[in-house]
Design a protein around this motif. Structure first.
Motif, short mmCIF file in Angstrom:
data_model
loop_
_atom_site.label_atom_id
_atom_site.label_comp_id
_atom_site.label_asym_id
_atom_site.label_seq_id
_atom_site.Cartn_x
_atom_site.Cartn_y
_atom_site.Cartn_z
N MET A 43 0.60 -1.15 0.08
CA MET A 43 -0.04 0.10 0.19
C MET A 43 0.43 1.41 0.07
SD MET A 43 -2.75 1.59 -0.05
CE MET A 43 -3.97 0.08 -0.59
N LEU A 44 1.54 1.10 1.00
CA LEU A 44 3.16 2.79 0.62
C LEU A 44 3.19 2.77 -0.91
CD1 LEU A 44 4.25 4.57 1.78
CD2 LEU A 44 6.16 2.75 2.38
N LEU A 47 0.80 4.43 -2.44
CA LEU A 47 0.42 5.55 -2.49
C LEU A 47 2.02 6.55 -3.00
CD1 LEU A 47 -1.14 4.96 0.84
CD2 LEU A 47 -1.97 6.11 -0.88
N TYR A 62 -6.73 9.10 1.94
CA TYR A 62 -5.69 8.00 1.86
C TYR A 62 -6.58 7.24 2.75
CZ TYR A 62 -2.47 6.85 4.85
OH TYR A 62 -1.21 5.67 5.95
N GLU A 65 -8.47 4.86 0.80
CA GLU A 65 -6.43 4.14 -0.03
C GLU A 65 -6.70 3.26 0.75
OE1 GLU A 65 -6.34 3.09 -3.05
OE2 GLU A 65 -6.60 5.30 -4.00
N VAL A 66 -6.70 3.69 2.33
CA VAL A 66 -5.74 2.06 2.59
C VAL A 66 -6.54 1.31 3.22
CG1 VAL A 66 -4.73 1.64 4.97
CG2 VAL A 66 -3.59 3.72 3.35
N TYR A 74 -7.20 -2.50 3.47
CA TYR A 74 -7.08 -3.11 4.87
C TYR A 74 -8.15 -4.27 5.73
CZ TYR A 74 -6.78 -3.22 9.93
OH TYR A 74 -7.13 -3.39 11.51
N PRO A 326 1.19 1.44 6.05
CA PRO A 326 0.13 1.86 5.78
C PRO A 326 -0.34 1.06 5.13
CG PRO A 326 0.62 2.94 4.58
CD PRO A 326 1.95 2.53 4.93
N GLY A 327 -1.72 0.17 5.33
CA GLY A 327 -2.36 -1.09 4.75
C GLY A 327 -2.38 -2.55 5.90
#
Length: 412
Positions: A43-44, A47, A62, A65-66, A74, A326-327
């Motif tokens: 995920m990072l 992004l 953000y 998306e995450v 997630y 993230p995620g």
């Protein structure tokens, strides 16, 4: 935790993302505990590519998306609930929470004239534990509901959780109907014989006399964050850290952005979080209730228009920096119940919010727990109640997501 009930304005305006000048000011906000090193997650990487292509993104974008990205989100492919997950909710602590909500829905049904049929619609039903506890109450009070046609409708975007919900709620002998292209992408029959359907969006749920339940649902909807500056309100965005290409940072927009329209002209706080998506959902619920009847119960971490910076992450039942890995962690922001009330004005009556502790005590949580402990004492012998008092306190006043389950220990 607060509870807001709705019984039975116009649509929110939508604005395209403005073209933002390239000069951004770095700004740091509270985002939990920072681990020793940053984990480069899929995920990072996604992004970083996105920001490089289109520029800094809003906190709302953000979060969306995450949490719900179809490929890497997630919530989409993992089970994050429970002692082995990242957070726990009231239904996972005790059956009593769901039982009391079941009583509340039956009480509302009786008070509004005992309609011949009703839909129970839950938004973000987790593992299905809460619906399961409510359905058990419906079964136990079958003589009261015997002439009522009940159906269950779950709004769930997570493929992983929908499978867990089906295992929790449906009769194994009756195979599930699956139709990914249909508004109801999965159908079945509950263990008590009630039809149950799954949807990805509230708007796909059939309209009709309904009771809506949203427990810890609104706190994960995307929020826009704003900071008051000498130049006026500026939205908080997320950008790549110029000192490290695999890290993210908060920045302030250099000028007004379209989402600023959601800030009230008489706002006195210096930091504000607004959730347009929550407003859209509340308006949809209000219109449905006004049109076909029913009620909605919303229970969530929130405030009445008083808090400022509440955006935070949870991983392994601990606070987690929202910009790190993230995620892999839950993202949440407290719900502004004053905003939800404004979105429902003119359509339905709004009651509350009140503290969850007050709601549960009014519904008789103390009496119900005593009944359970007495029954177990009769069946199993002496009961060790060293956790009963602390259980009553915690389940009645949850304030964080890192509360682990209490287990009442029975001594034979």
């Amino acid at each position: 935790m607060r509870v807001l009930a709705r019984v039975g304005v116009g649509p929110l305006c939508s604005a395209a993302r403005a073209v933002i000048p390239c000069f951004w000011r770095g700004k740091y906000f509270s985002s939990g505990r920072e681990p020793a090193e940053n984990q480069v997650t899929p995920m990072l990487r996604h992004l970083v590519y996105k920001i490089k292509a289109t520029g800094p993104i809003t906190v709302a974008e953000y979060m969306k998306e995450v949490l719900t990205n179809p490929a890497k989100g997630y919530y989409v492919y993992r089970d994050m609930l429970g002692e082995k997950g990242d957070f726990i909710t009231s239904p996972e602590i005790s059956q009593i929470f769901g039982e009391l909500l079941g009583i509340w829905f039956i009480s509302e049904w009786m008070a509004t004239g005992k309609n011949a049929a009703f839909q129970l619609v839950e938004l973000g039903p987790g593992r299905g534990t809460l619906s399961g506890d409510i359905l058990r109450v419906f079964s136990q009070l079958g003589s009261v509901l015997k002439n009522c046609d009940i159906s269950i409708h779950l709004v769930e975007v997570s493929e992983k959780l929908s499978e867990i919900q089906a295992l929790t709620l449906t009769e194994e002998k009756v195979p599930l109907e699956r139709n990914p292209g249909s508004p109801a992408y999965m159908k079945g029959v509950t263990k008590s014989g009630i039809p149950i359907s799954w949807y990805r969006d509230l708007q796909d749920v059939p309209k009709g006399y309904s009771f809506y339940l949203a427990h810890e649902f609104f706190d994960v909807l995307p929020v826009h964050k704003f900071q008051k500056t000498p130049q006026g309100w500026r939205e908080v965005f997320i950008d790549i850290d110029p000192q490290a290409s695999d890290k993210l940072r908060f920045v302030l927009a250099p000028c007004v952005t379209p989402a600023e329209v959601f800030i009230r002209s008489d706002e006195t706080r210096d930091h504000v979080e607004v959730c347009p998506e929550a407003g859209v959902i509340i308006q949809e619920l209000s219109q449905r209730i006004a049109l076909t009847g029913g009620a909605a119960l919303i229970a969530d971490y929130g405030h009445d228009g008083t808090k400022t910076d509440t955006f935070r992450g949870f991983c392994g039942h601990k606070l987690h920096d929202v910009l790190i890995a993230p995620g892999t962690a839950d993202l949440t922001a407290d719900v502004d119940f004053s905003y939800l009330r404004r979105m429902a004005e003119g359509k339905v009556a709004s009651l509350g919010p009140i503290k969850q502790q007050t709601f549960l005590k009014n519904m008789g949580i103390d009496v119900r727990l005593k009944m359970i402990t007495y029954k177990e004492q009769q069946l199993c012998g002496k009961v060790s109640v060293h956790n009963v008092k602390s259980f009553l306190t915690d389940v009645s006043s949850l304030t964080t997501k890192d509360l682990l389950p209490y287990h009442l220990d029975w001594e034979p």
